[in-house]
Design a protein around this motif. Structure first.
Motif, PDB file in Angstrom:
ATOM      1  N   ARG A   1       0.841  -1.118  -0.113  1.00 41.74           N
ATOM      2  CA  ARG A   1      -0.055  -0.034  -0.139  1.00 41.74           C
ATOM      3  C   ARG A   1       1.001   1.302   0.020  1.00 41.74           C
ATOM      4  N   MET A   2       0.476   2.380   0.109  1.00 44.13           N
ATOM      5  CA  MET A   2       0.974   3.558   0.020  1.00 44.13           C
ATOM      6  C   MET A   2       1.516   3.905   1.587  1.00 44.13           C
ATOM      7  N   PHE A   3       2.960   4.625   1.436  1.00 45.53           N
ATOM      8  CA  PHE A   3       3.284   5.182   2.599  1.00 45.53           C
ATOM      9  C   PHE A   3       3.492   6.549   2.655  1.00 45.53           C
ATOM     10  N   ALA A   4       3.453   7.221   3.743  1.00 41.18           N
ATOM     11  CA  ALA A   4       3.648   8.614   3.731  1.00 41.18           C
ATOM     12  C   ALA A   4       5.108   9.127   3.496  1.00 41.18           C
ATOM     13  N   SER A   5       6.216   8.143   3.580  1.00 41.29           N
ATOM     14  CA  SER A   5       7.549   8.243   3.425  1.00 41.29           C
ATOM     15  C   SER A   5       8.245   6.879   3.347  1.00 41.29           C
ATOM     16  N   LYS A   6       9.256   6.965   2.981  1.00 37.38           N
ATOM     17  CA  LYS A   6      10.205   5.622   2.822  1.00 37.38           C
ATOM     18  C   LYS A   6      10.577   5.265   4.322  1.00 37.38           C
ATOM     19  N   GLU A   7      10.693   6.143   5.050  1.00 33.13           N
ATOM     20  CA  GLU A   7      10.966   5.852   6.501  1.00 33.13           C
ATOM     21  C   GLU A   7       9.838   5.186   7.230  1.00 33.13           C
ATOM     22  N   GLU A   8       8.594   5.239   6.803  1.00 37.87           N
ATOM     23  CA  GLU A   8       7.535   5.007   7.407  1.00 37.87           C
ATOM     24  C   GLU A   8       7.422   3.437   6.934  1.00 37.87           C
ATOM     25  N   ALA A   9       7.763   3.145   5.520  1.00 35.49           N
ATOM     26  CA  ALA A   9       7.596   2.043   4.877  1.00 35.49           C
ATOM     27  C   ALA A   9       8.536   0.899   5.644  1.00 35.49           C
TER      28      ALA A   9
ATOM     29  N   LYS B   1       9.392   0.586   8.397  1.00 36.40           N
ATOM     30  CA  LYS B   1       9.198   0.337   9.791  1.00 36.40           C
ATOM     31  C   LYS B   1       8.168  -0.777   9.804  1.00 36.40           C
ATOM     32  N   GLU B   2       7.568  -1.055   8.680  1.00 32.49           N
ATOM     33  CA  GLU B   2       6.570  -1.968   8.367  1.00 32.49           C
ATOM     34  C   GLU B   2       7.335  -3.390   8.399  1.00 32.49           C
ATOM     35  N   ARG B   3       6.993  -4.391   9.386  1.00 30.65           N
ATOM     36  CA  ARG B   3       7.519  -5.596   9.263  1.00 30.65           C
ATOM     37  C   ARG B   3       7.309  -6.410   7.912  1.00 30.65           C
ATOM     38  N   VAL B   4       6.048  -6.215   7.298  1.00 31.59           N
ATOM     39  CA  VAL B   4       5.907  -6.917   5.864  1.00 31.59           C
ATOM     40  C   VAL B   4       6.837  -6.450   5.025  1.00 31.59           C
ATOM     41  N   VAL B   5       7.229  -5.218   4.987  1.00 31.95           N
ATOM     42  CA  VAL B   5       8.297  -4.753   3.993  1.00 31.95           C
ATOM     43  C   VAL B   5       9.735  -5.283   4.190  1.00 31.95           C
ATOM     44  N   THR B   6      10.488  -5.378   5.444  1.00 32.02           N
ATOM     45  CA  THR B   6      11.463  -5.788   5.772  1.00 32.02           C
ATOM     46  C   THR B   6      11.584  -7.261   5.970  1.00 32.02           C
ATOM     47  N   GLU B   7      10.494  -8.082   5.981  1.00 36.66           N
ATOM     48  CA  GLU B   7      10.721  -9.479   6.536  1.00 36.66           C
ATOM     49  C   GLU B   7      11.282 -10.176   5.223  1.00 36.66           C
ATOM     50  N   MET B   8      12.094 -11.357   5.479  1.00 31.45           N
ATOM     51  CA  MET B   8      12.507 -12.063   4.391  1.00 31.45           C
ATOM     52  C   MET B   8      12.028 -13.542   4.838  1.00 31.45           C
ATOM     53  N   ARG B   9      11.187 -13.825   3.840  1.00 27.43           N
ATOM     54  CA  ARG B   9      10.534 -15.211   3.989  1.00 27.43           C
ATOM     55  C   ARG B   9      10.748 -16.079   2.723  1.00 27.43           C
TER      56      ARG B   9
ATOM     57  N   VAL C   1       5.264   7.095  -1.045  1.00 23.73           N
ATOM     58  CA  VAL C   1       5.758   5.814  -1.711  1.00 23.73           C
ATOM     59  C   VAL C   1       5.046   4.682  -1.675  1.00 23.73           C
ATOM     60  N   PHE C   2       5.338   3.652  -2.227  1.00 27.34           N
ATOM     61  CA  PHE C   2       4.985   2.326  -2.442  1.00 27.34           C
ATOM     62  C   PHE C   2       6.016   1.380  -2.496  1.00 27.34           C
ATOM     63  N   VAL C   3       5.942   0.354  -1.993  1.00 24.87           N
ATOM     64  CA  VAL C   3       7.195  -0.681  -2.178  1.00 24.87           C
ATOM     65  C   VAL C   3       7.243  -1.829  -2.999  1.00 24.87           C
TER      66      VAL C   3
END
Length: 328
Positions: free
Chosen positions: A218-226, A228-236, A284-286
């Motif tokens: 989804r969209m985030f207010a900034s890359k820093e906010e993005a 912080k999201e576990r779903v963005v940074t996790e490796m599965r 931004v979005f990821v």
């Protein structure tokens, strides 16, 4: 799947003749031509569609557009329809359940942008999956390198019966390139359109391809906010679903692309790539891609991180030297 139809389409568009500064906000390109061919499940060509569109916004032809397409305003005014009539006819011709195919990713974006400008309902599913024939050609014939359409046509030995750079002709050649491929082989390699982004976490896209996985946020207010999201940074691991500990944490050479490395005890090295894509000036979005790799690929991530660290040290050293010079 025998009743499936592939709609291979191409658009030509005009833009503001006096430059981006004078363009209409969120409407940089106005569609002036739609061309398409219809292929059956065996990639046999079974129909063609063509419409010229009389421009309502950018009524002076941009010089570069005219040079490439050899179109002029007189042709568009005398033979062009209004956009809404042309696109309604196109969508009716496509039929229900059509699978859309384009050369590159821009045509679907600009079609939807034009629909929005003319306040027409967006008829496409969300998320919208399609086949990017340029990407498929690069994958199966070019080791990832994306060529121009005319280069692909030449490399495949397809007879050049028509000129290039008009909508129907380019759609025809794109269909011919697609027809050289095996339908079963390309089936899993869908592309995801990013024009309409997920509005919330429930709409976020997770898709597993034959040799990698993709997540669209989804969209985030900034890359820093993005970040912080576990779903963005996790490796599965997309093969077994196991959450992995990172061997190399996320790092970035340019604040736009981030890389990481993890190890699955069952499937080996997993390399991660996060692209921060701008929605507007702030948001931004990821797009996160995870791909299993070998020791050489893992070393490539490590080398990239070492290069980032080395450049950071060099910048800091140069900065200290400049500050020392100013203090004298």
């Amino acid at each position: 799947m025998d009743n499936i139809n592939y709609i291979v389409f191409d658009l030509e568009w005009n833009q503001c003749s006096t430059g981006k500064a004078d363009a209409v906000e969120d409407f940089p390109f106005e569609i002036i031509e739609i061309g398409a061919v219809k292929l059956d499940a065996q990639f046999h060509m079974i129909g063609e569609f063509h419409r010229l569109i009389c421009p309502q916004v950018y009524k002076q032809m941009h010089r570069a557009i005219s040079e490439v397409t050899h179109m002029d305003m007189e042709e568009l005014r005398s033979h062009g329809e209004n956009f809404t009539t042309a696109v309604q006819a196109f969508l009716e011709w496509c039929g229900e359940g059509a699978v859309y195919c384009t050369w590159g990713s821009m045509d679907l974006t600009e079609l939807q942008r034009n629909l929005k400008y003319y306040r027409m309902e967006n008829p496409f599913p969300k998320p919208l999956f399609y086949y990017d024939v340029q990407k498929l050609y690069a994958l199966f014939y070019r080791d990832g390198e994306k060529p121009s359409l005319d280069t692909a046509v030449e490399e495949l030995g397809i007879a050049e019966e028509r000129p290039f750079h008009r909508a129907l002709d380019d759609a025809y050649y794109t269909g011919k390139v697609l027809a050289q491929m095996d339908a079963a082989q390309i089936e899993p390699y869908l592309s995801i359109d990013y024009y309409r982004l997920p509005e919330n976490s429930r709409e976020e896209i997770y898709h597993i391809f034959p040799n990698y996985s993709k997540y669209v946020s989804r969209m985030f207010a900034s890359k820093e906010e993005a970040l912080k999201e576990r779903v963005v940074t996790e490796m599965r691991c997309y093969q077994c679903g196991r959450a992995l500990r990172k061997k190399i944490r996320w790092f970035t050479p340019n604040q736009k692309i981030y890389y990481a490395l993890a190890i699955c005890p069952e499937h080996g090295y997993l390399k991660g790539k996060v692209r921060m894509k701008k929605v507007d000036d702030e948001r931004v979005f990821v797009v996160k891609t995870l791909k299993l790799t070998d020791a050489e690929g893992a070393q490539g991530i490590l080398d990239r991180k070492d290069d980032v660290r080395r450049k950071r040290v060099e910048r800091n050293r140069a900065k200290k030297q400049r500050m020392k010079g100013k203090s004298k």
